[in-house]
Design a protein around this motif. Structure first.
Motif, PDB file in Angstrom:
ATOM      1  N   ASP A 100       0.826  -1.220   0.000  1.00 20.95           N
ATOM      2  CA  ASP A 100       0.000   0.000   0.000  1.00 20.95           C
ATOM      3  C   ASP A 100       0.861   1.272   0.000  1.00 20.95           C
ATOM      4  OD1 ASP A 100      -1.926   1.958   0.429  1.00 20.95           O
ATOM      5  OD2 ASP A 100      -3.120   0.679   1.750  1.00 20.95           O
ATOM      6  N   GLU A 130      -4.300   4.212  -6.220  1.00 17.58           N
ATOM      7  CA  GLU A 130      -5.434   3.375  -5.828  1.00 17.58           C
ATOM      8  C   GLU A 130      -5.752   2.237  -6.825  1.00 17.58           C
ATOM      9  OE1 GLU A 130      -5.935   4.134  -2.922  1.00 17.58           O
ATOM     10  OE2 GLU A 130      -7.950   3.595  -2.299  1.00 17.58           O
ATOM     11  N   LEU A 133      -5.677  -1.745  -6.207  1.00 19.46           N
ATOM     12  CA  LEU A 133      -6.715  -2.536  -5.531  1.00 19.46           C
ATOM     13  C   LEU A 133      -7.388  -3.490  -6.523  1.00 19.46           C
ATOM     14  CD1 LEU A 133      -8.347   0.204  -3.241  1.00 19.46           C
ATOM     15  CD2 LEU A 133      -6.711  -1.567  -2.569  1.00 19.46           C
ATOM     16  N   GLY A 142      -2.383  -8.382  -2.052  1.00 12.12           N
ATOM     17  CA  GLY A 142      -2.092  -6.980  -1.796  1.00 12.12           C
ATOM     18  C   GLY A 142      -2.278  -6.611  -0.341  1.00 12.12           C
ATOM     19  N   VAL A 144      -3.380  -3.859   2.172  1.00 11.62           N
ATOM     20  CA  VAL A 144      -4.253  -2.689   2.161  1.00 11.62           C
ATOM     21  C   VAL A 144      -4.467  -2.244   3.608  1.00 11.62           C
ATOM     22  CG1 VAL A 144      -6.434  -1.697   1.317  1.00 11.62           C
ATOM     23  CG2 VAL A 144      -5.463  -3.701   0.160  1.00 11.62           C
ATOM     24  N   ARG A 148     -10.096   1.442   3.483  1.00 15.34           N
ATOM     25  CA  ARG A 148     -10.163   0.610   2.265  1.00 15.34           C
ATOM     26  C   ARG A 148      -9.967  -0.863   2.609  1.00 15.34           C
ATOM     27  NH1 ARG A 148      -5.429   2.268   1.787  1.00 15.34           N
ATOM     28  NH2 ARG A 148      -4.835   2.304  -0.406  1.00 15.34           N
ATOM     29  N   ALA A 149      -9.196  -1.139   3.668  1.00 13.76           N
ATOM     30  CA  ALA A 149      -9.020  -2.535   4.086  1.00 13.76           C
ATOM     31  C   ALA A 149     -10.338  -3.083   4.638  1.00 13.76           C
ATOM     32  CB  ALA A 149      -7.922  -2.642   5.140  1.00 13.76           C
ATOM     33  N   GLN A 152     -12.406  -4.104   1.826  1.00 13.01           N
ATOM     34  CA  GLN A 152     -11.968  -5.299   1.078  1.00 13.01           C
ATOM     35  C   GLN A 152     -12.388  -6.598   1.769  1.00 13.01           C
ATOM     36  OE1 GLN A 152     -10.376  -4.855  -1.956  1.00 13.01           O
ATOM     37  NE2 GLN A 152     -10.682  -2.712  -1.440  1.00 13.01           N
TER      38      GLN A 152
END
Ligand code: ISJ
Length: 249
Positions: A100, A130, A133, A142, A144, A148-149, A152
């Protein structure tokens, strides 16, 4: 009028309880709040654009001198939920890992875990923006962090929580970010600042009420996943992490 102290704070949900405290009197009159992602705040502290910031602890190695202020941090005792490697396949099958671009501490932690704990040899790619992602699929995993994590989480079968993995490897809690300054701050300011942090953390219901309902249980996030007190165990975890960062790999 006295000049305001410039305070950098992460613009993720993880800081909202601390932010709540800092927006209340009397501290709000003494400070100017600057919100950004962790990697940018780190640059701001290095370039003297903020006086104190909740910055990634990993950047302390780039500072000629630093102070860790107060008794609060962004830490975790076990799984933190918002700092994870996401993958569609188990780690042993992962061929590439994106890191990240908004992170500094978790990137360093992830590299250490890859080599010393997971003992895998994927290609490591520093994400630039970004769009990475979307590239997390197949054998490409990935790292993150932040909100945003949390977003996900429902999308991936394999989730490796970095704070939980650190705990499994070392037995210690992990500190991602702390209130770091490059100059000594006045004692009475630190006292007020600490009180404001405590105030926010003791008003979680009000904090949560201000945030539109999302995909993650914020009550769990603030009271179980994240652990904000910079106690002795966290200081031990922090010391160990900084030692790892300063030793040749
Ligand atoms: C727990 C978190 O910790 C964060 C991770 C950081 C990093 O990797 O450099 C810095 C600050 C924190 O925001 C998170 O982002 O969710």
């Amino acid at each position: 009028m006295e000049e305001k102290i410039r305070v950098g704070i992460i613009n993720y949900l993880n800081t909202r309880p601390l932010l709540y405290g800092l927006q209340h009197p009397p501290i709000n009159r003494q400070i100017e709040l600057i919100e950004d992602v962790p990697a940018r705040l780190a640059e701001m502290l290095i370039n003297d654009q903020i006086d104190v910031g909740l910055v990634p602890v990993a950047i302390t190695k780039r500072l000629p001198q630093y102070f860790i202020n107060g008794s609060y941090c962004i830490g975790a005792i076990g799984d933190v939920a918002s700092v994870c490697v996401f993958s569609q396949v188990p780690l042993e099958q992962v061929e590439k890992i994106y890191l990240d671009y908004q992170s500094r501490s978790s990137v360093a932690l992830c590299k250490w875990l890859i080599k010393n704990h997971w003992k895998i040899q994927p290609e490591i790619i520093d994400a630039q923006n970004e769009s990475y992602l979307k590239a997390i699929k197949g054998t490409t995993a990935g790292l993150v962090i932040g909100d945003r994590a949390l977003q996900q989480r429902p999308k991936f079968e394999y989730i490796y929580d970095l704070a939980g993995e650190w705990k499994a490897a070392t037995g210690l809690p992990f500190v991602f970010a702390a209130w770091i300054s490059t100059k000594k701050l006045p004692e009475d300011f630190i006292k007020e600042f600490d009180k404001a942090n405590a105030y926010g953390l003791s008003h979680l219901e009000e904090v949560i009420a201000q945030i539109p309902e999302g995909i993650y249980d914020l009550n769990k996030y603030y009271s179980q996943d994240l652990s904000y007190t910079l106690d002795n165990e966290k200081r031990k975890g922090l010391e160990q992490f900084l030692k790892i960062l300063s030793s040749p790999s």
